[in-house]
Design an enzyme around this catalytic site. Structure first.
Site, PDB file in Angstrom:
ATOM      1  N   ARG A  76      -4.855  28.084  26.666  1.00  0.00           N
ATOM      2  CA  ARG A  76      -3.736  26.546  26.465  1.00  0.00           C
ATOM      3  C   ARG A  76      -2.816  26.655  27.464  1.00  0.00           C
ATOM      4  NH1 ARG A  76      -5.815  28.225  21.517  1.00  0.00           N
ATOM      5  NH2 ARG A  76      -6.494  26.912  19.956  1.00  0.00           N
ATOM      6  N   HIS A  79       1.532  27.291  23.622  1.00  0.00           N
ATOM      7  CA  HIS A  79       0.682  28.200  22.941  1.00  0.00           C
ATOM      8  C   HIS A  79      -0.833  28.833  23.264  1.00  0.00           C
ATOM      9  CE1 HIS A  79       3.592  25.367  20.003  1.00  0.00           C
ATOM     10  NE2 HIS A  79       3.843  24.765  21.152  1.00  0.00           N
ATOM     11  N   ARG A 116      -2.912  28.368  12.508  1.00  0.00           N
ATOM     12  CA  ARG A 116      -3.008  28.640  14.065  1.00  0.00           C
ATOM     13  C   ARG A 116      -1.733  29.303  14.059  1.00  0.00           C
ATOM     14  NH1 ARG A 116      -2.636  28.726  19.789  1.00  0.00           N
ATOM     15  NH2 ARG A 116      -3.326  29.999  20.071  1.00  0.00           N
ATOM     16  N   ASN A 152       5.616  22.418  14.585  1.00  0.00           N
ATOM     17  CA  ASN A 152       6.780  24.888  14.631  1.00  0.00           C
ATOM     18  C   ASN A 152       7.164  24.900  13.685  1.00  0.00           C
ATOM     19  OD1 ASN A 152       5.386  24.078  17.765  1.00  0.00           O
ATOM     20  ND2 ASN A 152       7.708  22.898  18.336  1.00  0.00           N
ATOM     21  N   PHE A 165       7.928  15.985  28.679  1.00  0.00           N
ATOM     22  CA  PHE A 165       7.287  16.899  28.836  1.00  0.00           C
ATOM     23  C   PHE A 165       6.816  17.740  29.324  1.00  0.00           C
ATOM     24  CE2 PHE A 165       3.599  19.787  26.723  1.00  0.00           C
ATOM     25  CZ  PHE A 165       4.158  20.436  25.491  1.00  0.00           C
ATOM     26  N   HIS A 343      -4.728  18.658  17.002  1.00  0.00           N
ATOM     27  CA  HIS A 343      -4.807  17.597  17.330  1.00  0.00           C
ATOM     28  C   HIS A 343      -4.081  16.226  16.168  1.00  0.00           C
ATOM     29  CE1 HIS A 343      -4.313  13.243  19.522  1.00  0.00           C
ATOM     30  NE2 HIS A 343      -5.660  13.613  19.386  1.00  0.00           N
ATOM     31  N   ARG A 362       1.731  12.543  22.454  1.00  0.00           N
ATOM     32  CA  ARG A 362       0.991  14.286  21.823  1.00  0.00           C
ATOM     33  C   ARG A 362      -0.261  12.739  21.501  1.00  0.00           C
ATOM     34  NH1 ARG A 362       3.978  17.744  17.692  1.00  0.00           N
ATOM     35  NH2 ARG A 362       2.314  18.974  18.168  1.00  0.00           N
ATOM     36  N   TYR A 366      -3.545  16.049  23.209  1.00  0.00           N
ATOM     37  CA  TYR A 366      -3.874  16.865  22.972  1.00  0.00           C
ATOM     38  C   TYR A 366      -5.829  16.944  22.402  1.00  0.00           C
ATOM     39  CZ  TYR A 366      -0.169  18.415  21.139  1.00  0.00           C
ATOM     40  OH  TYR A 366       1.384  19.054  20.433  1.00  0.00           O
ATOM     41  N   ARG A 373      -9.995  22.170  28.781  1.00  0.00           N
ATOM     42  CA  ARG A 373     -10.118  23.809  27.184  1.00  0.00           C
ATOM     43  C   ARG A 373     -11.307  23.529  26.918  1.00  0.00           C
ATOM     44  NH1 ARG A 373      -8.141  26.734  23.535  1.00  0.00           N
ATOM     45  NH2 ARG A 373      -8.591  24.861  22.483  1.00  0.00           N
TER      46      ARG A 373
HETATM   47 FE1  HDD Z   1       2.475  20.355  21.433  1.00  0.00          FE
HETATM   48  C1  HDD Z   1      -0.653  22.786  21.503  1.00  0.00           C
HETATM   49  C2  HDD Z   1       3.349  21.475  18.503  1.00  0.00           C
HETATM   50  C3  HDD Z   1       4.467  18.136  21.814  1.00  0.00           C
HETATM   51  C4  HDD Z   1       1.327  18.744  24.124  1.00  0.00           C
HETATM   52  N1  HDD Z   1       1.511  21.850  20.170  1.00  0.00           N
HETATM   53  C5  HDD Z   1       0.289  22.534  21.138  1.00  0.00           C
HETATM   54  C6  HDD Z   1       0.400  23.663  19.746  1.00  0.00           C
HETATM   55  C7  HDD Z   1       1.451  23.049  18.890  1.00  0.00           C
HETATM   56  C8  HDD Z   1       1.866  22.147  18.588  1.00  0.00           C
HETATM   57  C9  HDD Z   1       1.547  23.986  17.404  1.00  0.00           C
HETATM   58  C10 HDD Z   1      -0.885  24.561  19.271  1.00  0.00           C
HETATM   59  C11 HDD Z   1      -2.179  24.430  18.523  1.00  0.00           C
HETATM   60  C12 HDD Z   1      -2.892  25.685  18.982  1.00  0.00           C
HETATM   61  O1  HDD Z   1      -2.281  26.431  18.017  1.00  0.00           O
HETATM   62  O2  HDD Z   1      -4.267  25.079  19.160  1.00  0.00           O
HETATM   63  N2  HDD Z   1       4.136  20.065  20.016  1.00  0.00           N
HETATM   64  C13 HDD Z   1       3.634  20.886  19.067  1.00  0.00           C
HETATM   65  C14 HDD Z   1       4.989  19.738  18.552  1.00  0.00           C
HETATM   66  C15 HDD Z   1       5.607  19.317  19.253  1.00  0.00           C
HETATM   67  C16 HDD Z   1       4.649  19.019  20.258  1.00  0.00           C
HETATM   68  C17 HDD Z   1       5.761  20.745  17.240  1.00  0.00           C
HETATM   69  C18 HDD Z   1       7.422  18.456  19.288  1.00  0.00           C
HETATM   70  C19 HDD Z   1       6.858  18.058  18.135  1.00  0.00           C
HETATM   71  N3  HDD Z   1       2.698  18.990  22.711  1.00  0.00           N
HETATM   72  C20 HDD Z   1       4.099  18.376  23.059  1.00  0.00           C
HETATM   73  C21 HDD Z   1       4.451  17.432  23.493  1.00  0.00           C
HETATM   74  C22 HDD Z   1       2.958  17.397  24.573  1.00  0.00           C
HETATM   75  C23 HDD Z   1       2.040  18.717  23.564  1.00  0.00           C
HETATM   76  C24 HDD Z   1       4.874  15.623  23.860  1.00  0.00           C
HETATM   77  C25 HDD Z   1       2.086  16.407  25.431  1.00  0.00           C
HETATM   78  C26 HDD Z   1       2.669  15.253  25.421  1.00  0.00           C
HETATM   79  N4  HDD Z   1       0.419  20.509  22.739  1.00  0.00           N
HETATM   80  C27 HDD Z   1       0.180  20.054  23.927  1.00  0.00           C
HETATM   81  C28 HDD Z   1      -1.230  20.020  24.383  1.00  0.00           C
HETATM   82  C29 HDD Z   1      -1.188  20.984  24.084  1.00  0.00           C
HETATM   83  C30 HDD Z   1      -0.201  21.726  22.405  1.00  0.00           C
HETATM   84  C31 HDD Z   1      -1.078  20.876  26.288  1.00  0.00           C
HETATM   85  C32 HDD Z   1      -1.546  22.823  23.980  1.00  0.00           C
HETATM   86  C33 HDD Z   1      -3.373  22.588  23.251  1.00  0.00           C
HETATM   87  C34 HDD Z   1      -3.984  22.672  22.585  1.00  0.00           C
HETATM   88  O3  HDD Z   1      -3.094  21.179  22.825  1.00  0.00           O
HETATM   89  O4  HDD Z   1      -4.104  22.097  22.381  1.00  0.00           O
HETATM   90  O5  HDD Z   1      -2.137  19.444  24.198  1.00  0.00           O
END
Ligand code: HDD
Length: 713
Positions: A76, A79, A116, A152, A165, A343, A362, A366, A373
């Site tokens: 990822r 995370h 997770r 989070n 981001f 997601h 977001r 996702y 991925r």
């Molecule tokens: Fe995110 C993963 C939580 C903002 C893009 N995010 C991811 C995971 C968590 C969060 C817990 C791990 C999920 C897992 O265990 O597979 N993210 C947050 C929180 C945010 C946040 C609480 C703000 C309040 N995230 C955020 C933004 C973006 C992303 C603004 C993009 C615009 N996040 C992602 C991602 C991930 C991710 C790149 C990486 C792996 C996945 O999604 O599955 O899409």
């Protein structure tokens, strides 16, 4: 709200039954190729003679090596490091007044979940104890489809708009030229970014607090962060903020301890979660909601759509509406924990989004990230991602398609298949988006209601205990101390003056810097867009409360020692009766005990019995335990006095403010350490009862000790 007791079920829940056909076990089975051919020799490749070259014909070797060559998938982007568990969620009372979501209606129903936890910045193999935000992602397998609450362990975020981001993540990740540092925000690019992004200051306070170094994943809160919507059956919407409240309370380790754990056991949190579940100490959280009526949207001194703001619990109380219990470890890390795809856009009827610009981004990110991925738009067919609700649609084909769709039609509407699968009416569970009125110009911009960047950072700092504030100061000194550019440090000290002048002064003193009388305006570093007036200048808005006790970990639950790890320091000749009594009482209170001794195997008690040793001083470390007990027994005490590792163990446990108890000759060992044995430390128990020790352990830490720290551990 009445709290009902929910008891874990031993039988498989609906999701586990749904996973069962996909599981495989080789017990009592022949070894085969992927085509089911039984293998006769798994030791040698096919060769032209015993000493000859390997033949291309060796399809068994080729299959095995090819599969191995492709075993890895991209981690990822954020995370990457995480661990997960199965469990269930059960609501206490129907929430029909606010939402029609099926899983929030019936207190008799258990909804399977897969949760997770993760760190954000580090790679898959990085330490669990990095100073970082923790991900808290919950997949509810509801009868109406999967609902993901992807949150989070902190209730706010660093940035307000998804547009930032990638920049923010690039800044916090290891620097691009040398890939240093791993899983750490203590470097130039991170602090460069935040020092010119005042909107990040509230979250910076959280990230520099002890929330960023949890004692256990089981002892941290979770937050949905954004404001979401609940929609009831009558179509009425309310705003909602989600909370997870751990029943064990919210606890952290000390920063020095975190750094040492990273060396002694980088899997500390992962192991702790796994062991707790294996031992039946199931982690539990209550789901809390803060509900705001639609008409009250503008009654707050901040914008509900701004993800850098929280609603103080003293202003809108958290209603605890149900309980989540994690009661089963995954069978396979890759298949479940790694391949699970969360997601925030996976929602069910009764829950909807708001226009929070971070959430909106977001909603794109996702699914997009899973495509690279997990490699295909069919990632929803991976067993862990499959809903327990039936899936019928006209999406077809693609890499690794598992479903064998029958029938002639793959379009809708149709007549050939009698219009199937057909749309669902709302009363049949058909999802409709909340009809929000929007009447606006299309603009690339930000609302001025988002510009108060400091008031809630101040609120957070004000709400901390003296000890917690000192930890924030020290964290900032540590992090900024690792920054090599003085101008970044200076800018940070300047920006801290906007939060709290004494905070800025204390950090500045540690950095050997003056506090600027007029802080530099960070906005000077952003070139204005065409036609843009300088609109990002922070402005302070008076908050409804100046102090929020709910934000301080010092006010958390301190009434249990369930699953705490207690080290017994022992050697041959230990007082067996004292060991047995203390152990029995601790176990009865739910704690776990390990016997540490100079050697593995067995030790002989003063009474002549034998006790199994769990770890020798070589493998054990005080940072992996919550409390220490040194029982009596003359020979044992004499041996421990001569054991530097035992003395270090106690000194270090003391330095990290843990409860320490000694009985009988155990006092001799204590006297050989740096500890002050005549003082009045409530966490240092000399010949006190096991009940007193248990109460002390439940306090978690005696942080006041830090003020008089004289221990060179
Ligand atoms: Fe995110 C993963 C939580 C903002 C893009 N995010 C991811 C995971 C968590 C969060 C817990 C791990 C999920 C897992 O265990 O597979 N993210 C947050 C929180 C945010 C946040 C609480 C703000 C309040 N995230 C955020 C933004 C973006 C992303 C603004 C993009 C615009 N996040 C992602 C991602 C991930 C991710 C790149 C990486 C792996 C996945 O999604 O599955 O899409």
């Amino acid at each position: 709200m009445a709290k009902k007791k929910v008891t874990p079920i031993a039988k498989l829940n609906a999701k586990q039954e749904n996973l069962a056909p996909h599981t495989e076990e080789g017990v009592d089975q022949f070894l085969t190729t992927n085509q089911g051919l039984r293998i006769n020799d798994n030791q040698n490749s096919l060769k032209a003679g015993e000493r000859g070259a390997t033949l291309l014909e060796d399809f068994i070797l080729r299959e095995k090596i090819t599969h191995f060559d492709h075993e890895r998938i991209p981690e990822r982007i954020v995370h990457a490091r995480g661990e997960a568990a199965h469990g269930f969620f059960q609501v206490y009372e129907s929430m029909s007044k606010y939402t029609k979501a099926g899983f929030l209606q019936d207190p008799g129903k258990q909804t399977p979940v897969f949760v997770r936890f993760s760190t954000v910045a580090g790679s898959r193999g990085s330490t669990d104890l990095a100073r970082d935000v923790r991900g808290f992602a919950v997949k509810f397998y509801t009868e109406e489809g999967n609902y993901d609450l992807v949150g989070n362990n902190m209730p706010v975020f660093f940035i307000q708009d998804a547009m930032k981001f990638p920049d923010f993540i690039h800044a916090v990740k290891p620097e691009p030229h040398n890939e240093i540092p791993q899983a750490a925000s203590a470097h130039d690019t991170f602090w460069d970014f935040v020092s010119i992004a005042p909107e990040s200051m509230h979250m910076i306070m959280w990230a520099m607090s002890d929330r960023a170094i949890p004692r256990s994943l089981r002892m941290m809160e979770g937050f949905g962060v954004h404001t979401f919507r609940f929609i009831n059956a009558a179509g009425k919407s309310s705003f909602v903020k989600f909370h997870w409240k751990p029943l064990l309370g919210v606890h952290s380790v000390a920063w020095d301890e975190a750094q040492k754990i990273s060396g002694k056991d980088p899997d500390f949190h992962r192991r702790d979660l796994w062991n707790a579940i294996e031992s039946g100490a199931y982690p539990e959280w209550e789901l809390g909601v803060q509900i705001v009526a639609e008409k009250d949207e503008h009654k707050f001194p901040f914008d509900l759509l701004d993800p850098t703001k929280l609603i103080p619990e003293e202003v809108v109380p958290v209603m605890r509406i149900g309980k989540m219990v994690l009661n089963r470890n995954p069978d396979n890390f890759f298949a479940e924990t790694e391949q699970v795809a969360f997601h925030p856009g996976h929602i069910v009827p009764g829950i909807d989004f708001t226009n929070d610009p971070l959430l909106q981004g977001r909603l794109f990110s996702y699914t997009d990230t899973q495509l690279s991925r997990l490699g295909s738009p069919n990632f929803h067919e991976i067993p862990i991602n499959r809903p327990i609700a039936p899936v019928h649609n006209n999406q077809r084909d693609g890499h690794m398609r598992q479903t064998i769709n029958r029938g002639e039609t793959a379009y809708e509407p149709n007549t050939i298949s009698n219009g199937c699968p057909y749309q669902a009416k709302m009363k049949e569970g058909g999802f409709t988006s909340y009809e929000e009125r929007i009447d606006a110009k299309k603009i690339r911009g930000r609302s001025s209601s988002f510009f108060d960047h400091f008031s809630q950072a101040t609120l957070f700092y004000n709400s901390q205990s003296e000890v917690e504030r000192t930890h924030i100061v020290n964290a900032l000194r540590f992090e900024l101390g690792k920054v090599t550019r003085t101008d970044i440090r200076e800018r940070m000290v300047g920006i801290l003056t906007q939060i709290d002048k004494s905070l800025a002064l204390r950090v500045a003193t540690g950095l050997g810097l003056p506090v600027p009388s007029k802080p530099e305006t960070p906005i000077n570093h952003i070139r204005p867009a065409d036609g843009e007036v300088r609109r990002y200048e922070p402005k302070a808005v008076k908050q409804q409360v100046i102090n929020s006790p709910a934000l301080s970990m010092s006010n958390t639950v301190k009434n249990t020692v369930k699953s705490r790890q207690i080290a017994f320091l022992t050697a041959d000749g230990v007082a067996g009766k004292e060991v047995a009594k203390m152990k029995a009482d601790l176990l009865a209170a739910g704690a776990q005990v390990q016997l540490i001794a100079p050697h593995l195997g067995k030790i002989k008690t003063a009474e002549g019995d034998h006790l199994e040793v769990d770890q020798s001083f070589l493998g054990a470390a005080s940072v992996l335990f919550d409390a220490v007990y040194v029982p009596g027994g003359k020979t044992s005490a004499d041996a421990l006095v001569k054991e530097p590792a035992a003395l270090h163990f106690i000194n270090e446990a003391y330095k990290h403010c843990k409860a320490i108890a000694v009985t009988g000759d155990g006092l001799k060992v204590l006297k050989a350490t740096y500890l002050e044995t005549e003082g009045n430390d409530p966490g240092l128990l000399i010949n006190k009862s096991s009940k007193d020790f248990i109460n002390a352990i439940a306090q978690h830490r005696f942080w006041e000790r830090e003020a008089i720290d004289t221990i060179p551990a």
